[in-house]
Every structure is written in C-alpha cells, then in structure tokens.
Design a protein around this motif. Structure first.
Motif, PDB file in Angstrom:
ATOM      1  N   ARG A 476       5.238   0.467  35.406  1.00  0.00           N
ATOM      2  CA  ARG A 476       4.669   2.121  34.567  1.00  0.00           C
ATOM      3  C   ARG A 476       5.940   2.595  33.963  1.00  0.00           C
ATOM      4  N   GLU A 477       7.020   2.440  34.741  1.00  0.00           N
ATOM      5  CA  GLU A 477       8.185   3.635  34.462  1.00  0.00           C
ATOM      6  C   GLU A 477       9.233   3.375  33.316  1.00  0.00           C
ATOM      7  N   LYS A 478       8.689   1.836  32.650  1.00  0.00           N
ATOM      8  CA  LYS A 478       9.529   1.972  31.414  1.00  0.00           C
ATOM      9  C   LYS A 478       9.764   2.899  30.864  1.00  0.00           C
ATOM     10  N   GLY A 479      10.683   3.357  30.167  1.00  0.00           N
ATOM     11  CA  GLY A 479      10.914   4.621  29.561  1.00  0.00           C
ATOM     12  C   GLY A 479      11.429   5.387  29.957  1.00  0.00           C
ATOM     13  N   ALA A 480      11.490   5.923  31.571  1.00  0.00           N
ATOM     14  CA  ALA A 480      11.569   7.033  31.911  1.00  0.00           C
ATOM     15  C   ALA A 480      13.311   7.304  32.023  1.00  0.00           C
ATOM     16  N   MET A 481      12.923   8.359  31.545  1.00  0.00           N
ATOM     17  CA  MET A 481      14.647   8.639  31.525  1.00  0.00           C
ATOM     18  C   MET A 481      15.651   9.537  32.439  1.00  0.00           C
TER      19      MET A 481
END
Length: 507
Positions: A476-481
């Motif tokens: 769900r956190e894919k792309g968290a930077m």
C-alpha cells in the motif's frame, strides 16, 4: 470432567497451530500493529486512537524480546481464552459435552481466526465482551452480587482496552428493561459496581480531559474518512460471512431465547443483540465492531441444538452439525487469510472480489485486500531509511519524520540504527523529542504526495535530495518517498512545535 477439559485443551492447541500457519512468510506485520507495538515504548493512561491496555501487552512483548512470534502469540492466546469462556458458558447453561464441542468448533472456525492474526485491541475486546455476558449469566443463575462487581472490573478493563464495549452496555440496559430481569436495577450493589467501574476507567477519562479529548477528534475523523463509506447492507452481510459455519447455531440461540423455557431468564440477550446491532447500523460502524456479540449466542445455540438432537433419528445430525463449521470454513481459508502470495491473488481476483475483500476503506476495489497490502513493504522502508540515517548521523543529530503512523512504527520496529521516527499522525504527535537540536532530517512522504518536498523543505538545509522510494509493487506504501536533508540552516524545532500545536489544536 477431566475428559471434558482435555478436549478443551485440544481446541486451544488447535487454535494456536492455526493462528501460526494462516500467515504466509511473505507477509510482514500489519500497519496498525507497528503503532500498537510502539505504544509499549510510551506508556500512558491514554492515546489518541485507543485507551491504554493494549500498550501494556506491547510492553510485555518488548520485555520478551519483541519478536514476531510474541507479537502473534498474545492475540492467539486471547482467542484461545475466548474459546475457554464459551466452554464455561455452555457449562453454566447445563450443556453437555456435545454442546461444548459444537460451540468451540463454531467459535474456532470463524472470523476470530482472522482477528486473532493481528496485534490489536480487537482480540481482547471480543474476549471481554464474552466474559461480560458470561458474568451476567452467572449472576442471573445465582443472584450472587459478587458477579456484579466482577462484571464491573471486566467492563472497566474493556473500556481501558477499547471504548467499543460501551455499545455492549448500551444494548444490555434497554434489553433488561424489556424483561423481568429489570429487577436488577433495584439491586443497590449494581450501583456500587458502577462506581467501581468508574474508578477503574477514571485515569483514562482524566487523561482525555487533560489532552482535550482526542478521542472525539479521532471519532470525527474516522466518521468522515472511513465510516462514511460503510454500507449498512454490507455490514449485515459481513455478520453472516464472519460466522458462515455457525449461522445456524446463532439463529438457534436467538430462537431458543424466545421459545426455550430454560432460557427464559436470559431472554434479554435477544433484545440486547437487536439494540446493539441497531446502534452499529445507525452509526455506520465497521462490520467487525459487532464481533464480540456472537460467542455467547453460539454457546446458547449449541446448548439448544444439543437438546433438540438428543433423541431418535436426529442423533445422526450431531456429527453433521459439528462438520458444517469446518466444511464452510474451507472456502474462506482460501481467500480470507494472507496465506496466498500477492502474485496469486492478483492473477485470481474473482473469488476475492465476489466477497468484497478487494474493497478498501476508500470504497474502491484494489488489486489486494487492504489488510494484505498493509503487510507489505515495511522492511524495505526501514532498511532504506536506516541506510540514509547511518550516513547522516555521522555528522550530527538526525530526525526521521514520517507522514503516517505505519511508516514511523515500521521504521522503529525494524531499524538496526535504533531510530525513533515520529509523525504528526496519530500518537506520534506526542512523542517528539524537542530537547535537542537536529542537524539533519529524513522525511518519509506518502505515495503520490502532491506537495514538492524538496522545494518546500530544501531551503532550510544546505543540501537536499530524494534518497530512495518504496518499490514493492504489492505494498500500500508503494511509491512512498525518502527525502534527505543535510545541515540545517536554522533550528527546526520551533517549526516542528508550531506544527504539533496545530495538530493538537484540532482536538
């Protein structure tokens, strides 16, 4: 009697075995578990989202080493205790061994296998609701006032675990008024017990008062962001699916409360169910909020079915009744638990979609069930944050600031650098250490965050960069930077305090 308890022991062992094999090693801890575990590092009489009891268990897990084994042990233990209390309810209702086995089977092969997977207040909540109903049965069977005080202690602990137990009492009060058991309100010890319950819950009420009742803000936020998407029809459908193998037992219990003479004094349970479900429907509650209602009805129904199937040809239905919860659980085993790889679920979505398991709190369908997606990507986030933290910390104090509690909790749980990440989200807003000046900042931003973090925060530091991001395609956190800011030009603590005050001001 020894034989009876030996069988109960086998149910408890079976419960533990199932809880440990239902989660594939591909899945990590759940987003919410990290927050609850971190609360054990910050013991208090209350938190923004929950009361304190679960934090005591978190502290105990920490003392035991904090491994995943112990994180999963306590929910399984509380689930096992729930089976034991149901066994005792059947015993108190004069149910025979068959009734005990049927009730234990109905409780074991139900939604509780899913609930007891995660370290959350829900497992203890269900146990305490069940114990509260057990105490009521014991009181009306014996009229010994000690049970009222025991009930007060159970309610007090339940309130300190999760405020949801209030709905149980709100359902019981009008139910008692509708039946002969209303005489309970003439018992002076009832009010002594109520005073005892108030004493138990008072420290949390005092904490809420001193912190401007954050629970009110939390409930408002929950209502606006999640409960607004709850369908009342889906709520009712979930009640059936949660106990698909025990539905016939539950209905037998509800019927028996109205028409089975030995249960006449317990008829108020029928109305308690109606009132409690009505309240949950009115407030658009999440479906699992009502789970604590059902163990007592499974116990009641099992005793009644044991009576119905005692003689003649109906005896042959006894083994069939025990098999039904097991057989109907098998299809749910295939979809309701994280025992299939994310790749498998993505390539076989139909069975998940049909049961509504792909629908998230935002009301939309996604590739994985929300709970499963919330068990992916956390180790990756912690490892990548550790890597950047190790570099920055060589030249000064570094603050790790996250957008949400899942990120902060996961980093704190998995970090090898002993990071104490914080956030303006949930309880982390109370856990900032502003006693020291920070030289560097690592900023964890939500996936697809709109604002330009480098442009917004970069001017306050000598150097800034996007250090990394989460690439796990199933998270769900894919792309968290992960942003890195080195050598602060100013003392950032006043700006942090300003943000903290703004968040707390919303309370």
């Amino acid at each position: 009697m020894k034989k009876n308890y030996l069988i109960l022991f086998f149910f408890i062992i079976g419960k533990f075995i199932l809880q440990y094999i239902l989660i594939s090693p591909e899945y990590e801890l759940h987003r919410d578990e990290y927050l609850h575990l971190d609360q054990g590092n910050h013991l208090a009489w209350g938190y923004v989202s929950v009361p304190p009891v679960n934090s005591w268990l978190a502290w105990l897990i920490k003392m035991l080493g904090g491994s995943v084994f112990w994180v999963k042990f306590f929910p399984a233990l509380l689930g096992a205790f729930t089976i034991a209390v149901v066994w005792k309810i059947v015993e108190e209702l004069q149910g025979n061994l068959y009734a005990k086995v049927l009730a234990s089977t109905g409780v074991l092969f139900s939604v509780f296998l899913r609930m007891n997977m995660l370290f959350q207040p829900t497992s203890l909540e269900v146990l305490l609701w069940t114990m509260l109903y057990y105490v009521l049965i014991r009181y009306f069977n014996s009229e010994k006032v000690k049970w009222l005080y025991i009930g007060a202690v159970i309610f007090g602990i339940g309130f300190l675990n999760k405020y949801n137990i209030v709905f149980s009492v709100l359902g019981i009060i009008p139910a008692l008024l509708l039946t002969k058991q209303r005489a309970l309100f003439l018992q002076p010890h009832l009010y002594g017990a109520a005073l005892l319950a108030l004493v138990i819950i008072f420290p949390n009420l005092l904490w809420q008062y001193h912190n401007n009742f954050p629970v009110v803000h939390h409930m408002k936020e929950l209502s606006e962001t999640q409960l607004v998407n709850v369908s009342r029809f889906e709520f009712l459908k979930s009640q059936m699916l949660f106990f698909i193998g025990a539905v016939f037992i539950i209905f037998a219990g509800l019927y028996a409360l109205l028409f089975y003479k030995p249960f006449e004094k317990f008829r108020f349970f029928f109305w308690a169910y109606a009132f409690t479900i009505g309240l949950f429907l009115f407030f658009r509650a999440k479906d699992y909020y009502a789970a604590g209602l059902y163990p007592v009805f499974i116990a009641l129904g099992s005793v009644y079915l044991a009576y119905l199937l005692a003689d003649g040809w109906k005896k042959i239905l006894k083994p069939v009744s025990i098999l039904i919860p097991v057989l109907l659980f098998i299809p749910l085993y295939q979809v309701a638990f994280p025992n299939k790889s994310p790749e498998y679920i993505i390539h076989h979505p139909d069975q998940y979609k049909k049961l509504g398991l792909l629908r998230w709190e935002d009301g939309k369908d996604h590739p994985l069930p929300q709970d499963f997606a919330d068990m992916q990507g956390w180790k990756e986030l912690a490892e990548k944050t550790d890597k950047e933290y190790a570099v920055l910390s060589k030249s000064g104090k570094t603050l790790v600031l996250c957008d949400n509690y899942g990120q902060a909790g996961a980093i704190n749980y998995y970090s090898k650098q002993k990071i104490e990440a914080v956030s303006f989200n949930a309880d982390y807003v109370n856990w900032f250490d502003l006693s020291k000046r920070y030289d560097h900042l690592i900023r964890i931003k939500d996936p697809f965050s709109d604002n330009d973090e480098l442009k917004e925060t970069g001017p306050y530091f000598e150097t800034s960069k996007k250090a990394d991001s989460i690439i796990n395609p199933f998270a769900r956190e894919k792309g968290a930077m992960i942003f890195s800011f080195k050598n602060a030009k100013i003392d950032i603590r006043p700006r942090l305090q300003e943000e903290i005050d703004e968040v707390k001001g919303e309370y």
